[in-house]
Design a protein around this motif. Structure first.
Motif: not given
Lengths: 241, 280
Positions: A24, A28-29, A36-37, A63, A65-66, A68, B25, B133, B222, B230, B239
């Motif tokens: 895993r 931070e994303g 980043f997301i 896998e 995982v985000q 903080d 998103k 997940q 989340q 976010e 983006f």
């Protein structure tokens, strides 16, 4: 109800694995272009590409995982995920708590940005940085007043709102923000080289995994694919291996 | 989502927003509102049940039950929610993994605490590393439900305890003199009548529960707060939909959502109380 509760608890204790080779990857994303997301809600960026390639070479099932930033080390050592791959610079303080693989990015210049007008001496005023980063400790040691924020984006907002006079962060994070600010933001002062490059954080008790990723990074350095990836995400000026 | 969304740079304002607000998103953002509702509808009955059990235990003849339930209600009510939410999930998680470690990997004699690391064997992890997940997400959510239930169960216990004591004593004495068992006194005298006394306290708890749901954010889930922050943060052209800092609009949408939720709850609770209580 009692039976249901009992079987749920029992299930939690006897539940058996399918296979245990999944690693895993915690990130931070929130720090483009490192991680980043993206618009589809998936983890993206340089480290996503890198991590997937490393896992591929090491034959691991990975896998993402985000997590903080401020709890990213505690959650690694308590076992919520197995690696940190989040633009984390290798420092002596962090090395006391976790282990690092060899660096997959050269020590990246950090820089200050400020708003357009005047010629402010950012080193004296209030400087924003993300909590628990090498930049935050650098600002604190430089004698400036440090304002810490939980996410990198909040440091930029604080500068735009006039709460702080400057922001310090990795230059590669700041560069696109400055470029797209229409002159609203600019770099000031000299670039600062802090930290020992960026590596993957791994639990100290997990030396096998560390060796696996070290070998995978070696192979990517050897065939130049790491440099290709760095150029793709950080541009031509990035320092290569 | 729509066919014209392939190149957002050339879209008109309306089309741009229609694409932006329906990207992957945002869909995750909308789903997280469902998560809040789900949490409420799972936690509320569980907490009420736990509270009822604890209240009956406080009134029980057994000293042990009385002490235990009083300690639970008073300790949990006395500790700030946030401390509990930080404490319970970590403790429960490590307790389960520690126990599983002892059962499944008895051959490993090393301590699970190695320096700052908490290390259990692969088979003892919950959920397992190899699980997708979504199983990890559900596990985290269940830990959250558990924490909320423990905290709000303690408040409900106090409400039910007060409500049971408000049922006129003479009725209970009458029941006893008719030779009713404790169980009969509870089921045919106390439980049917306590609700009218419990309702104001319970409706308060429901409102408090709604308002404490953003604490999910603390547990690393989340939730709406995570996605609002976010999505609202300024976005560069890495983006597809670059925009400046829009956090204020996203947080405003949360504000509206919570106001709607509490308003609807209030309307429903008012209807119920109109049925129960006569105007004076």
């Amino acid at each position: 109800m009692k039976k249901l509760l009992f079987s749920a608890i029992l299930l939690a204790f006897i539940y058996v694995p399918a296979n245990a080779d999944t690693v895993r990857m915690g990130t931070e994303g929130a720090y483009p272009p490192y991680n980043f997301i993206n618009d589809n809600g998936e983890i993206d960026g340089f480290e996503r590409d890198l991590g997937d390639e490393l896992c591929d070479r090491a034959g691991l099932d990975c896998e993402w995982v985000q997590n903080d930033w401020d709890s990213i080390i505690p959650n690694l050592v308590s076992g919520n995920y197995d690696t940190i791959i989040a633009g984390m610079s290798i420092t002596a303080e962090r090395d006391e708590v976790i282990d690092f693989t060899q660096n997959y990015l050269q020590p990246d210049p950090s820089a200050y940005i400020t708003t357009g007008e005047g010629n402010k001496a950012a080193y004296i005023g209030v400087v924003a940085a993300q909590t628990a980063t090498i930049q935050a400790s650098h600002v604190a040691e430089s004698g400036a007043i440090l304002a810490e924020f939980a996410t990198p984006d909040e440091t930029i907002s604080a500068l735009r709102n006039g709460e702080v006079e400057a922001v310090m962060a990795d230059k590669s994070f700041l560069a696109p923000i400055v470029a797209e600010s229409n002159g609203g933001l600019k770099f000031i002062g000299q670039d600062v080289y802090i930290g020992g490059g960026v590596g993957m954080g791994i639990r100290e008790s997990d030396s096998d995994l560390k060796d696996t990723f070290d070998a995978a990074i070696d192979s990517m350095k050897a065939d130049g694919s790491l440099n290709t990836l760095i150029e793709k995400w950080f541009g031509d000026e990035a320092s290569l291996f | 989502m729509f066919e014209y969304c392939t190149d957002p740079d050339v879209l008109s304002t309306f089309e741009w927003f229609s694409c932006y607000l329906t990207n992957g998103k945002h869909l995750l953002f909308y789903k997280s509102f469902g998560l809040i509702i789900l949490l409420l509808f799972i936690t509320a009955p569980l907490a009420a049940l736990l509270g009822l059990l604890a209240a009956v235990a406080i009134k029980s003849k057994s000293l042990l039950l009385r002490l235990f339930s009083k300690a639970y209600a008073n300790i949990v009510r006395g500790i700030p929610d946030i401390i509990f939410f930080l404490f319970i999930p970590i403790t429960i998680d490590q307790l389960i993994e520690f126990t599983r470690h002892k059962i499944k990997c008895p051959e490993i004699v090393d301590s699970v605490w190695q320096g700052s690391d908490f290390v259990v064997c692969g088979a003892a992890k919950l959920p397992l590393n190899s699980d997708p997940q979504w199983i990890h997400d559900i596990y985290g959510f269940l830990l959250a439900v558990f924490s909320f239930t423990i905290v709000y169960g303690a408040f409900a216990a106090n409400t039910f305890y007060g409500a049971m004591n408000s049922v006129p004593q003479s009725q209970i004495e009458t029941g006893k003199s008719f030779g009713m068992s404790r169980k009969q006194i509870y089921t045919s005298i106390i439980f049917p009548q306590m609700w009218r006394y419990a309702l104001p306290g319970l409706s308060n708890l429901w409102m408090l529960l709604i308002k404490s749901t953003p604490l999910l954010f603390l547990l690393g889930i989340q939730d709406v707060v995570y996605w609002a922050r976010e999505l609202g943060g300024s976005k560069t052209s890495i983006f597809h939909y670059p925009h400046p800092d829009w956090r204020v609009w996203y947080f405003l949408s949360l504000l509206v959502f919570y106001l709607l939720l509490t308003k609807i709850s209030e309307l429903i609770l008012n209807r119920i109380s109109k049925k129960i209580y006569l105007p004076i």
